[in-house]
Design an enzyme around this catalytic site. Structure first.
Site, short mmCIF file in Angstrom:
data_model
loop_
_atom_site.label_atom_id
_atom_site.label_comp_id
_atom_site.label_asym_id
_atom_site.label_seq_id
_atom_site.Cartn_x
_atom_site.Cartn_y
_atom_site.Cartn_z
CD GLU A 140 -1.39 -0.34 3.66
OE1 GLU A 140 -2.55 0.05 3.47
OE2 GLU A 140 -1.01 -0.79 4.76
NE ARG A 185 -7.57 5.92 3.82
CZ ARG A 185 -7.39 4.66 4.16
NH1 ARG A 185 -6.18 4.12 4.04
NH2 ARG A 185 -8.36 3.93 4.60
CB CYS A 187 -7.93 -6.04 1.06
SG CYS A 187 -6.45 -5.26 1.70
#
Ligand code: PEP
Ligand code: MG
Length: 625
Positions: free
Chosen positions: A462, A496, A533
């Site tokens: 990530e 985010r 995911c």
């Protein structure tokens, strides 16, 4: 996304619908606001604006000789509040499960916190003021201080403090405020912020959803909403200024969109989306158990992402084939003290039992950034998403890390568990984390405690650095799981959680897609498992692309499982691969999005009918006039 850009054409006025007793007859313009989706579901209802309704407690002086009695009064109120919270916890536990209900044990813990309660006693004594005044002054000051913090982790605790203040004042004054007793059925509560107690106390036969100006994804109120299945959008900033009691409102808890005074066209689109969701739910039982095989018989494993073990039964009902991401940090977010080894073990053992042989990927705690650790430091980090978060935090808190690893390994003796490290950036970090696992294994062995010696150890990919070095990492782990939520933010330098740059947070950016593709290729070269995911996997258009890029396991939020499996059953791998090849010839996210949108509807039209609203970019719809 900037709220300005979400506004429809100012020229386009729509007639207000008959709005019930509180609605006005004036003409209103449709407003679309973007917030943070914290609990899924789409609802059309009537606005009920919940006022902040703060108590006005004057500075009431008491005589010196009454201070003793006043302190006693405070103690009695605190005791009653503690007892009441024990009851609230029990009630909440029965409706939303033990783990989410622990929010109220957290409040109980706050009542015992000397740094919070001590100054109240001190103020009564030193300034001869009433207990009510001291409570509202001291806790009010804490709330203000937390509210001013740039860090979301602190700000999200303001509503816990307000909740606690209200509870203590209720016991001191004997007056309970309850604005929501009389709301009509079909209500959507709109508030500046909500406390966990308020969110729990809604009559769910009347209150369909809520939306707030403030709040974040990991606040306790958000956890409560998810646990209760109440659709919710938070962080809408200006919502309470724009909303009017009784007017029509749409809450889109899937995409974090709130529509005020929607026009007929938008209402129709949303009605269709709701119907589609209902149909999906009704038919879930029929095909949930079928494996997700493409038309050319390739199995794509669809797993679920969970935050609490209580989510597992519903995940299985939707057709989830196991858990691909268990976000264990939520064990910390609902507790006022650090979870013990037994707390961890109980939660993991419960998951294993509920999954009954299906896979379970336990991610070690991903604390930091917007979650938990900032509240525990004297000086919050300036840039917490780039700071001491996740595996970095664990590697600096070895006793805490070992406590969790012991519990995971113990649970590995009960069923198929994999361990996954979040935010791995360097090989040193990975090696250090694995070393700690092996230390714990040795300890367990010495103590004669059973565990799975061959437990699979994997990592999230990530961070761009990890994706770029995927070939190296693939030699040292059993599996990768690609976390697009963070990968997008770190690749594109877009926070985010910041709604101002939400429009730039785009999973279809070619740079992000290349990192995903290269990670998948590296995993395949080294013959290790690779899954994805992040939220992107639950987006049906993007899922086609991901399958075409070689992914055979997607782990998505529970409500996305059934639609995703159905999509997979309607496409062939060849179609997905062709689509992916074409996508990699584009150099902009706009081209990718337009192509995907078009192709996806041609390949599997049935997966997309009734989704025109879900797919439309807010503010980009047709002129509502
Ligand atoms: C991710 O980053 O994509 C992910 C799945 O983890 P989280 O959302 O918990 O950071
Ligand atoms: Mg992440």
């Amino acid at each position: 996304m900037d709220q300005e850009t979400l506004r429809y054409d100012p020229e386009s006025q729509v007639e207000a619908k008959p709005t019930g007793p509180l609605g006005s007859e004036r003409t209103r313009r449709m407003e679309i606001l973007k917030g943070i989706p914290v609990s899924q579901g789409i609802v059309i209802g009537r606005v009920y604006v919940l006022d902040a309704d703060t108590r006005h407690i004057g500075r009431h002086h008491i005589r010196r000789d009454a201070i003793e009695a006043e302190l006693n009064r405070l103690d009695v109120a605190l005791k009653q509040a503690r007892e009441e919270l024990a009851g609230v916890f029990k009630d909440a536990e029965s409706v939303m499960g033990e783990e989410a209900a622990k929010v109220f044990l957290f409040h109980q813990g706050m009542l015992g916190d000397k740094s919070l309660i001590g100054p109240i006693r001190l103020m009564i004594d030193a300034e001869s003021v009433s207990a009510e005044y001291a409570v509202s002054h001291v806790l009010g000051e804490w709330s203000e201080r937390f509210g001013r913090m740039p860090d979301l982790a602190f700000r999200s605790k303001v509503n816990d403090l307000e909740d606690l203040q209200e509870r203590i004042l209720t016991h001191l004054t004997g007056e309970r405020r309850c604005q929501l007793a009389q709301v009509p059925a079909g209500t959507v509560v709109v508030a500046r912020d909500l406390t966990p107690t308020q969110a729990t106390s809604f009559d769910r036969t009347r209150v369909l959803a809520f939306a707030t100006d403030l709040g974040g994804k990991t606040s306790h109120t958000a956890i409560v909403a998810r646990a209760l299945g109440t659709p919710a959008v938070v962080g809408c900033q200006t919502l309470t200024r724009l909303a009017t009691d009784g007017s029509t409102i749409i809450i889109d808890g899937e995409r974090g969109v709130v529509v005020l005074d929607p026009n007929e066209e938008t209402l129709d689109d949303y009605r269709a989306a709701i119907k589609k969701r209902q149909q999906t739910r009704v038919t879930v039982g029929d095909d949930a158990r079928l494996p997700a095989l493409t038309l050319d018989k390739v199995h794509v494993q669809v797993l679920g992402n969970i935050e609490f073990s209580d989510e597992i039964p519903s995940l299985l009902e939707q057709g989830g084939e196991g858990v691909g991401l268990y976000r264990t940090e939520f064990l910390y977010l609902t507790s006022s003290t650090e979870p013990t080894e037994e707390d961890h073990f109980t939660a993991y053992a419960r998951c294993v039992k509920l999954l009954n042989g299906r896979p379970l990927v336990i991610r070690t705690v991903d604390l930091g950034a917007d979650k938990y650790t900032q509240e525990r430091t004297d000086v919050p980090e300036r840039n917490p998403f780039l700071g001491l978060r996740s595996i970095r935090y664990c590697l600096r808190s070895i006793p805490m890390f070992k406590t969790q690893l012991r519990a995971i390994l113990r649970a590995s003796a009960l069923g198929p568990i994999k361990v996954m490290f979040p935010l791995i950036t360097t090989t040193n970090e990975l090696r250090h984390a694995k070393l700690v696992v092996h230390d714990v294994m040795e300890d367990l062995e010495e103590e004669g405690i059973p565990f799975d010696r061959n437990v699979k150890i994997g990592m999230m990919v990530e961070v761009p650095a990890a994706a770029l070095m995927a070939d190296t990492f693939a030699r040292e782990v059993d599996f990768f799981s690609i976390g697009t939520n963070d990968l997008i933010q770190y690749t594109l330098a877009v926070d985010r959680t910041n709604e101002r740059v939400a429009g730039m947070y785009n999973p279809l950016n070619p740079a992000v897609l290349r990192l995903i593709r290269d990670t998948v290729r590296a995993a395949r070269r080294h013959e290790i498992d690779v899954s994805l995911c992040g939220e992107a996997g639950g987006d049906l258009e993007i899922a086609l692309l991901l399958i075409g890029m070689g992914l055979r396991t997607l782990s998505v939020t529970g409500s996305a499982v059934a639609p995703l499996k159905r999509l997979i059953r309607g496409v062939s791998l060849t179609q997905c691969e062709r689509l992916a090849r074409k996508v990699f010839s584009f150099d902009s996210d706009v081209q990718v999005a337009a192509y995907l949108r078009d192709r996806a509807r041609k390949i599997v039209p049935e997966a997309f009918d009734g989704r025109s609203v879900d797919d439309a970019e807010p503010g980009s719809g047709s002129d509502p006039a």
